[in-house]
Motif scaffolding. Sequence first.
Motif, mmCIF file in Angstrom:
data_model
loop_
_atom_site.group_PDB
_atom_site.id
_atom_site.type_symbol
_atom_site.label_atom_id
_atom_site.label_comp_id
_atom_site.label_asym_id
_atom_site.label_seq_id
_atom_site.Cartn_x
_atom_site.Cartn_y
_atom_site.Cartn_z
ATOM 1 N N ASP A 1 7.184 17.377 -4.972
ATOM 2 C CA ASP A 1 7.754 16.386 -6.088
ATOM 3 C C ASP A 1 7.769 14.788 -5.652
ATOM 4 O O ASP A 1 7.224 13.921 -6.058
ATOM 5 C CB ASP A 1 8.976 16.626 -6.661
ATOM 6 C CG ASP A 1 9.613 15.832 -7.521
ATOM 7 O OD1 ASP A 1 8.527 15.246 -8.256
ATOM 8 O OD2 ASP A 1 10.730 15.565 -7.653
ATOM 9 N N GLU A 2 8.304 14.607 -4.379
ATOM 10 C CA GLU A 2 8.041 13.194 -3.715
ATOM 11 C C GLU A 2 6.706 12.821 -3.496
ATOM 12 O O GLU A 2 6.351 11.771 -3.630
ATOM 13 C CB GLU A 2 8.828 13.125 -2.311
ATOM 14 C CG GLU A 2 9.256 11.943 -1.656
ATOM 15 C CD GLU A 2 9.998 11.814 -0.533
ATOM 16 O OE1 GLU A 2 10.123 10.796 0.170
ATOM 17 O OE2 GLU A 2 10.286 12.884 -0.097
ATOM 18 N N ALA A 3 5.677 13.696 -2.951
ATOM 19 C CA ALA A 3 4.493 12.981 -2.750
ATOM 20 C C ALA A 3 3.677 12.750 -4.153
ATOM 21 O O ALA A 3 2.948 11.942 -4.203
ATOM 22 C CB ALA A 3 3.761 14.444 -2.077
ATOM 23 N N ALA A 4 3.851 13.743 -5.177
ATOM 24 C CA ALA A 4 3.267 13.401 -6.545
ATOM 25 C C ALA A 4 3.781 12.127 -6.999
ATOM 26 O O ALA A 4 3.015 11.518 -7.629
ATOM 27 C CB ALA A 4 3.490 14.502 -7.360
ATOM 28 N N ALA A 5 5.183 11.665 -6.909
ATOM 29 C CA ALA A 5 5.611 10.494 -7.296
ATOM 30 C C ALA A 5 4.818 9.373 -6.552
ATOM 31 O O ALA A 5 4.641 8.391 -7.018
ATOM 32 C CB ALA A 5 7.123 10.370 -7.216
ATOM 33 N N LEU B 1 0.884 4.595 -6.131
ATOM 34 C CA LEU B 1 -0.253 4.075 -5.446
ATOM 35 C C LEU B 1 -1.187 3.839 -7.098
ATOM 36 O O LEU B 1 -1.901 2.778 -6.751
ATOM 37 C CB LEU B 1 -1.112 5.205 -4.764
ATOM 38 C CG LEU B 1 -0.876 5.036 -3.244
ATOM 39 C CD1 LEU B 1 -1.788 6.254 -2.610
ATOM 40 C CD2 LEU B 1 -1.307 3.867 -2.897
ATOM 41 N N ALA B 2 -1.417 4.657 -7.893
ATOM 42 C CA ALA B 2 -2.080 4.673 -9.165
ATOM 43 C C ALA B 2 -1.674 3.254 -10.030
ATOM 44 O O ALA B 2 -2.482 2.264 -10.337
ATOM 45 C CB ALA B 2 -2.232 5.608 -10.138
ATOM 46 N N ARG B 3 -0.157 3.164 -10.123
ATOM 47 C CA ARG B 3 0.156 1.834 -10.552
ATOM 48 C C ARG B 3 -0.028 0.560 -9.863
ATOM 49 O O ARG B 3 -0.526 -0.149 -10.519
ATOM 50 C CB ARG B 3 1.636 1.992 -10.686
ATOM 51 C CG ARG B 3 2.074 2.873 -12.071
ATOM 52 C CD ARG B 3 3.545 2.709 -12.141
ATOM 53 N NE ARG B 3 4.453 3.334 -10.842
ATOM 54 C CZ ARG B 3 5.003 4.663 -11.153
ATOM 55 N NH1 ARG B 3 4.463 5.491 -11.851
ATOM 56 N NH2 ARG B 3 5.470 5.129 -10.318
ATOM 57 N N ASN C 1 -4.722 10.721 -18.406
ATOM 58 C CA ASN C 1 -4.283 9.918 -19.476
ATOM 59 C C ASN C 1 -3.570 8.619 -19.191
ATOM 60 O O ASN C 1 -3.850 7.662 -19.677
ATOM 61 C CB ASN C 1 -3.591 10.830 -20.552
ATOM 62 C CG ASN C 1 -4.421 11.847 -21.029
ATOM 63 O OD1 ASN C 1 -5.474 11.895 -20.930
ATOM 64 N ND2 ASN C 1 -3.756 12.953 -21.333
ATOM 65 N N GLN C 2 -2.777 8.596 -18.107
ATOM 66 C CA GLN C 2 -1.741 7.527 -17.843
ATOM 67 C C GLN C 2 -2.679 6.247 -17.004
ATOM 68 O O GLN C 2 -2.449 5.336 -16.889
ATOM 69 C CB GLN C 2 -0.754 7.958 -17.199
ATOM 70 C CG GLN C 2 0.378 6.834 -17.030
ATOM 71 C CD GLN C 2 1.829 7.249 -16.338
ATOM 72 O OE1 GLN C 2 1.907 8.678 -16.047
ATOM 73 N NE2 GLN C 2 2.592 6.323 -16.132
ATOM 74 N N HIS C 3 -3.255 6.874 -15.868
ATOM 75 C CA HIS C 3 -4.010 6.090 -14.980
ATOM 76 C C HIS C 3 -5.324 6.283 -14.923
ATOM 77 O O HIS C 3 -5.980 5.744 -13.919
ATOM 78 C CB HIS C 3 -3.631 6.638 -13.521
ATOM 79 C CG HIS C 3 -1.595 6.355 -13.523
ATOM 80 N ND1 HIS C 3 -1.115 5.374 -13.556
ATOM 81 C CD2 HIS C 3 -0.917 7.334 -13.177
ATOM 82 C CE1 HIS C 3 -0.085 5.601 -13.315
ATOM 83 N NE2 HIS C 3 0.418 6.890 -13.325
ATOM 84 N N GLY C 4 -5.933 6.376 -16.106
ATOM 85 C CA GLY C 4 -7.505 6.548 -16.073
ATOM 86 C C GLY C 4 -8.319 5.174 -15.949
ATOM 87 O O GLY C 4 -9.620 5.341 -15.400
ATOM 88 N N THR C 5 -7.492 4.140 -16.074
ATOM 89 C CA THR C 5 -8.495 2.844 -15.653
ATOM 90 C C THR C 5 -7.829 2.185 -14.393
ATOM 91 O O THR C 5 -8.479 1.168 -13.975
ATOM 92 C CB THR C 5 -7.867 1.752 -16.635
ATOM 93 O OG1 THR C 5 -6.164 1.577 -16.668
ATOM 94 C CG2 THR C 5 -8.163 2.412 -17.987
ATOM 95 N N ALA C 6 -7.265 2.892 -13.662
ATOM 96 C CA ALA C 6 -6.661 2.422 -12.127
ATOM 97 C C ALA C 6 -8.154 2.576 -11.237
ATOM 98 O O ALA C 6 -9.034 3.443 -11.548
ATOM 99 C CB ALA C 6 -5.558 3.404 -11.509
ATOM 100 N N LEU C 7 -8.261 1.827 -10.187
ATOM 101 C CA LEU C 7 -9.083 1.626 -9.232
ATOM 102 C C LEU C 7 -8.899 3.172 -8.403
ATOM 103 O O LEU C 7 -7.839 3.397 -8.212
ATOM 104 C CB LEU C 7 -8.760 0.499 -8.354
ATOM 105 C CG LEU C 7 -9.726 0.474 -7.147
ATOM 106 C CD1 LEU C 7 -11.147 0.123 -7.587
ATOM 107 C CD2 LEU C 7 -9.396 -0.707 -6.273
ATOM 108 N N CYS C 8 -10.132 3.697 -8.254
ATOM 109 C CA CYS C 8 -10.130 4.940 -7.480
ATOM 110 C C CYS C 8 -9.342 6.108 -8.263
ATOM 111 O O CYS C 8 -8.836 7.022 -7.542
ATOM 112 C CB CYS C 8 -9.448 4.554 -6.154
ATOM 113 S SG CYS C 8 -10.462 3.524 -4.909
ATOM 114 N N HIS C 9 -9.219 6.048 -9.400
ATOM 115 C CA HIS C 9 -8.435 6.890 -10.159
ATOM 116 C C HIS C 9 -8.981 8.384 -10.069
ATOM 117 O O HIS C 9 -8.090 9.417 -9.990
ATOM 118 C CB HIS C 9 -8.491 6.648 -11.610
ATOM 119 C CG HIS C 9 -9.694 6.651 -12.430
ATOM 120 N ND1 HIS C 9 -10.668 5.803 -12.446
ATOM 121 C CD2 HIS C 9 -10.243 7.786 -13.161
ATOM 122 C CE1 HIS C 9 -11.676 6.066 -13.018
ATOM 123 N NE2 HIS C 9 -11.499 7.406 -13.523
#
Length: 518
Positions: free
Chosen positions: A461-465, A470-472, A431-439
């Motif tokens: 937790d750190e890897a998920a962040a 990367l998505a941002r 929902n947050q990054h659906g428009t990102a390249l390579c989402h």
Amino acid sequence: MRLLIDVREGDWATFYGHYGDWTAWRLGRLESFGPSSSRGADDTSARWHELHEAALDQAFEISVPPSTTVSDCLAHALREARRRGVAQPEAGPPADGAGLFLGGRIVRTWLADPATDERYEDGLTLEQAGLAEDDLVVLCVERTAQGDYCMGPAANPAALLEHLQLAMNGTAPADGPRLWGVLLYTTADVELATYVRTHFEDLNALSGPNTRVFVVERQARWAEARKYWRAHLEPELYRVLSSMRWLHWQPYDPQGAYKIAAVLKVDPELLPCLVFFDSRPGLPWGERKIVFPVEDVTPRYFRTLFGRIAKVLGSVPPEGEPLPVDGHGPLSFASRPDSAESDTRTALRALLHSGRGPDLDGAAFAAVETAQRAIREALRPAPAPSTDYHLDNCRVILTPGASVTENFYFNGQNTTFINRPVDTVVQDFQNQHGTALCHEELRSLLRLTLSSTDLADAERDEAAAAVHDLARLTAEPEPDAPGVRLRAERLREMLAGAADIAQPALAIIASVVAAVTG
């Protein structure tokens, strides 16, 4: 392995001085580094990218395996440089007559380290030579001289920071500054150590003629310093600062920094901090000091800190005008080449006993000591509006089976939720990054990360962040390729040890980087 190649071609005069001299010359002529820029916008990282582009405007990338020998890499880089027209043909001008032909036969060619000017040994592999992804390498092509020269002294970019060394400037002149201090931090305080370098002229100007601050660092072997800074700086900044020899110094590790703090009788939990001390002779060691913890590494923080101190010192009656030190500002590095912590502690002890006498130094210290509470209050950011249960950038642990009877509102990009169902986290990501390249790839990478049983909770937790970061970056209209590569490399390091997901996760990371950087 991807390397950035910069070409230096000419006779012996081309190689007179250090590689970074040209970068320093460029730095002094960019408007973004002029006096007015030090009071500009808070985000000044763009000027270093501008310097990178100006200094390396003709540099180009090559891609070679880490097992390639230096001699093979040299041949490949030279061919590519001639194909691109940034290096001259081996003999004779170009057939079309385009460009300036340097003339003369080739005397020698070699690859060099931009930070030390040392030649890489031909028989070593690139990996053995200490090279890594996105490193800058200098392709040197020396030709016979076409005339005689009368050479003046070359610029030395390292000298721009040499005046910041306590070993060179630790003796107080007869009419030196009124207030003396040290900035203490460790290798963990990367943001502050980087800020000292990227905003050195701002800090020099802000600390003013009546305050002299020493930065406690150590000069390390280049192989050690390179490993530290390469891991923490984005490639462009690393290339520029290393070629100017500004990365040969690095913070002490926590143990060494705490020993130095003990000399000043500063509690370790106060680091990083700025400490001012009363240097009047006859006082017990470390008896009187003022400590300002550095809680925010921003221009606003330091401008407020030094601005308030300057205002306080302005009320102290002058007793003669202090002279500038070597024409530079008062910010200084506290160490000397190849020194241990004991050498720095000795220099600090000598400095503490080098004041100008009880009247001027004592009055300045007393004035700042009286005002320290008001200065600390000014340094605190304005509190957010008082609203119940609105929490920003929090780490939230959800306990299965627990019930919540109040409404909580969690805000901020750095808010993380532990023990949430994987499907819920992945759906929120979509929902947050659906428009990102390579989402799609990043969503798969997040699911893999959250499902790993080889990663500890904190590591997961750190890897998920990092996946969110990367998505941002990839969601921007023009993705920051260096930033993507840097974060991808850190993510690789985090996931490489997770045997259950390493292979597919690293493949996804590689595909995302390739899609962004081409």
